[in-house]
Design a protein around this motif. Sequence first.
Motif, short mmCIF file in Angstrom:
data_model
loop_
_atom_site.label_atom_id
_atom_site.label_comp_id
_atom_site.label_asym_id
_atom_site.label_seq_id
_atom_site.Cartn_x
_atom_site.Cartn_y
_atom_site.Cartn_z
N SER A 47 3.34 -3.83 -5.80
CA SER A 47 3.11 -2.33 -5.72
C SER A 47 3.86 -1.70 -7.32
O SER A 47 2.28 -0.42 -7.62
N ALA A 78 -4.28 -6.28 -0.89
CA ALA A 78 -2.99 -5.93 -0.74
C ALA A 78 -3.00 -7.86 -0.16
O ALA A 78 -1.52 -8.79 -0.55
N LYS A 113 -9.29 4.96 0.90
CA LYS A 113 -8.79 3.71 0.38
C LYS A 113 -7.56 2.50 0.45
O LYS A 113 -7.58 1.62 0.36
N ALA A 114 -6.68 3.30 1.37
CA ALA A 114 -5.18 2.33 1.71
C ALA A 114 -5.53 1.89 2.82
O ALA A 114 -5.33 1.28 3.01
N TYR A 169 -4.95 4.24 -7.34
CA TYR A 169 -4.49 6.16 -6.83
C TYR A 169 -4.50 7.13 -7.97
O TYR A 169 -4.65 8.47 -7.06
N TRP A 226 -0.33 -1.99 -8.14
CA TRP A 226 -1.67 -1.54 -6.65
C TRP A 226 -1.29 0.13 -7.64
O TRP A 226 -2.79 0.82 -7.14
N THR A 229 0.53 -1.54 0.47
CA THR A 229 0.48 -0.10 0.21
C THR A 229 0.54 1.21 0.46
O THR A 229 0.88 2.34 -0.99
N ASP A 261 -7.34 -1.05 1.15
CA ASP A 261 -6.11 -1.95 -0.43
C ASP A 261 -5.24 -2.77 1.08
O ASP A 261 -4.41 -3.73 0.73
N MET A 262 -5.52 -2.31 2.57
CA MET A 262 -4.40 -2.67 3.35
C MET A 262 -4.77 -4.37 2.84
O MET A 262 -4.11 -5.74 3.19
#
Lengths: 324, 329, 314
Positions: free
Chosen positions: C183, C244, C236-237, C190, C186, C123, C240-241
């Motif tokens: 990454s 991911a 979003k983070a 964003y 991903w 992330t 996304d954790m």
Amino acid sequence: MLESNPPTPMLELENLRVHFPTKSAVVRAVDDISLKLYPGEILGLVGESGSGKSTVGKAALRLIDPTDGKIRINGSDITDASGKDLKPVRTKAQLIFQDPHSSLNPRMTIGKIVAEPLLIHSQLRGSELAETVSKLLGRVGLPSQFLHRYPHELSGGQKQRVAIARALSVDPDMLILDEPTSALDVSVQAQILEFLKELHDERPRMTSLFISHNLAVVRFLCHRIAVMYLGRIVEEGPVEQVFSHPQHPYTKALLSAVPLPQAERNAGRIHLQGDLPSPVDLPSGCAFHPRCPQAAAGKCDKESPIWVTVGASRARCHFAGDVE
Amino acid sequence: MQPLLSIRDLSLEFNTFDGTYQAIDRVSLELNPGEALGLVGETGCGKSVLTRAAFGLVPTPPARITSGSVLFNGREILGLSPREQRAMRGRDVALIFQDPMTFINPVFKVGTQLVDAIRAQQLGKVTRKEARDIALNMLDKVQLPNPVRQFESYPHQLSGGMRQRVLIAMALTAEPKLLIADEPTTALDVTIQAQILDLIERLVQDMGISLIMISHDLGVVSQVCSRVAVMYAGQIVEDAPVAQIFDSPAHPYTKGLLAAVPHPFRPEDRLEGIPGSLPNLYNPHSGCRFAERCPLAINRCVEARVAQTEVAPQHMVACIACEGAQIDA
Amino acid sequence: MTLAESTVPKPMGTGPGDDFIAPETDVAPVDRFREYRRMWATFRRSHSSMAGLFIVILFLLIALIGPWIVPFPEDALGSIHLDRKLQPPNGIHWFGTDEVGMDIYTRVIIGARTTLWIGLTITGLAILIGVPLGLIAGVSNTWIRETIMRITDIFLSIPGLILAVAIVGALGPGILNAMIALSLVWWPGYVRLVQSKVLSVRNETYVEAARSIGASNFRIIFVHILPNCMSPIVVKASMDMGMAILAAASLGFLGLGAQPPYPEWGAMISIGRNYLPDWWWYSLFPGLAIYFTVLGFNLLGDGLRDVLDPKQRS
């Protein structure tokens, strides 16, 4: 004191045009406007939505690039200025927006908001800066406890005072006020108007362009008025004369439509037909002729009227100055 | 004469994160058949909430009506079921609001929406063809230019003034007894505002409809209404014929409000604002809510409820300073 | 003193002077944390948000103190005790043991730290790449925006996991390469998010106000635009954790991520799969760990969105 030369205007717009190209056509938001504001003057720029009055204000500060024409502030041409050359404009002239809720960054404290112009334009830092900011808040009637509050904690009137404090921080000579009170309640509006009036009394060089749709407010605050219709000025003159003897039929209709705060109803209201035409497809001749009760076929729809001077004011109508 | 609408001692509070917000405080208001009443006040005075609450348009919770009754045509309407309230809003009471777009669905044609609204109001007793005729007739009455063409337009193709005309047409097709107009011209330009105000005044008179016009603008109200009620912080402070409000206002708040409004043809040297700001309504005292900003306030103002006194015929004022006073009209 | 004396405000604007507008009389003591308390009250009303918060806190706690609470620390990075292999869950080995006799409970607890590290790295790198690109795309009007956005579109149009598999295939299997690969696939999310948010924020009146007082572009971007774009990035983070972690476990399961005996949940399931259904505990407990961790971050993200960015909901 007698002067042979007229003073340098604080703001001078010469044949200003602002056109916005769209996919299919060109929107003529501002079409050939010339205006002069002399030091100490408050000019009311009046018109309905879509008349282009806000665009004039933003173009005067080069927030919107003009398509054609000249902009001079205190004698210096800023039409093509960029970057560093614009810096004096950004301190000499300040803009105050209609909606105080959206003109303050929600993530900044009041103190930071008011300090921002000083951070950009002055050498003040640290405690000196904090002191200046407190003084500015006090000047617009806000206690220094507000320094650490966020905009959403304030009422509409308080936010507008913050916006005024921000504008005054760099000691401007000119304010462009874009409907500064139309989002506020009347009792708060009265306080802000009084403040502006006293600000002008105190500083003889302060010059304001007051953009508004509210004629009563313009009558109270302004010395001169310019009425806009579809991107053009149709009448211009001292408020006393324009309000008592309007020349242009649009001005007459506008004045007769204002709901008066009095027991008697408006007498002799002039009804305009229909809505504002699209600024993409302006009517021929005088742009007002399709709605004008006095329009003469063969003249008003063909010839664009020129300025006719009547007393101290002037109007752009074929019949201006005619005895009714 | 039996009043058409009679609101008695209505109190309403909102449960919010910060506590209980007492938006309306024991408000009483009467409206006679055929009367045009203006409800005036500044932001947060409760003028919109009052009328909406009376007709079941304020969601409960978070709101809660704590006291009072609302009689419409002599019938209590506060405890009605949502279904009965809806029926009444279609038939007896019509509402129009500041922003017509919130009440017109953007994806349907204007005509379709009018026809559907009419058929719903008539409980399906009219055919689509008949409803279309009624609608066109009504659009003609509200002076919408080119009604047949506008019938096939989408709302976004209409100007603000035209949309407001459509909404008025929609509201009046059922020939309601009462029209509530909540800031109907605030979003419009002055010349269009003048057209709409004239239209509302004429229609209401021709059709014999009672009107409650909610506005922050005393000028707008004076154009259309015969009587004005002034609200401040959830209380009605003054209720009088239009001429009395402007010529001999009695309540200090009404006086302050009038002194704050500039007049385009009688320029004043200075405008008086009203110092201070709205009181905290989370824990208000039971007296006059204007007391904190009032130049005439005495201790008694905040101790108990201030009753209305009649200072001239039909001129009611809720102010201790006016008790026993008589104003020559 | 009577009320009249104490509350009658002074007449305002008594002439030109320093004090033009009567000072506000109502300086109520303001609760500095009111906004946060209101957010917390909103957050707390939702049971699922609270469940998410609880799971995430528990997960962080385990990741933090894991090595000190496990019963068989020597099993963390691999050891062989064939005498106790494939024991079902019991009082000593709560989650049972694997094919070489390692304690599964120990390995799941230790695996939390790996998982957290994976989630944060992926992330974090995605934000480091995506947010600046989105910001640049949002504030520039030229071919720069077009270039950034079209490249982003290309990445978005390829299924992320498949691209990641291809990248790991090229770099060689291993946990570090798996994280680099993930990454790399991903960040485009964003860019899209930040670019669209910047486009709406830069039209706000306060940005125009900043321009009118002569603020530099740098100042406008970093003081006025970026701080007002943070809420959706945080939301979003958080979501996304979870995603991911799931993606990294998938690579581990495919044998492209962490290599046994490294205690990574995906890799553990991958081997445990061979022992299903008789030795079910081998893959069940790492599976449950992944399930609850991903669920927790998703619920937390949902809750944060409701509090920070209510408009995005629908």
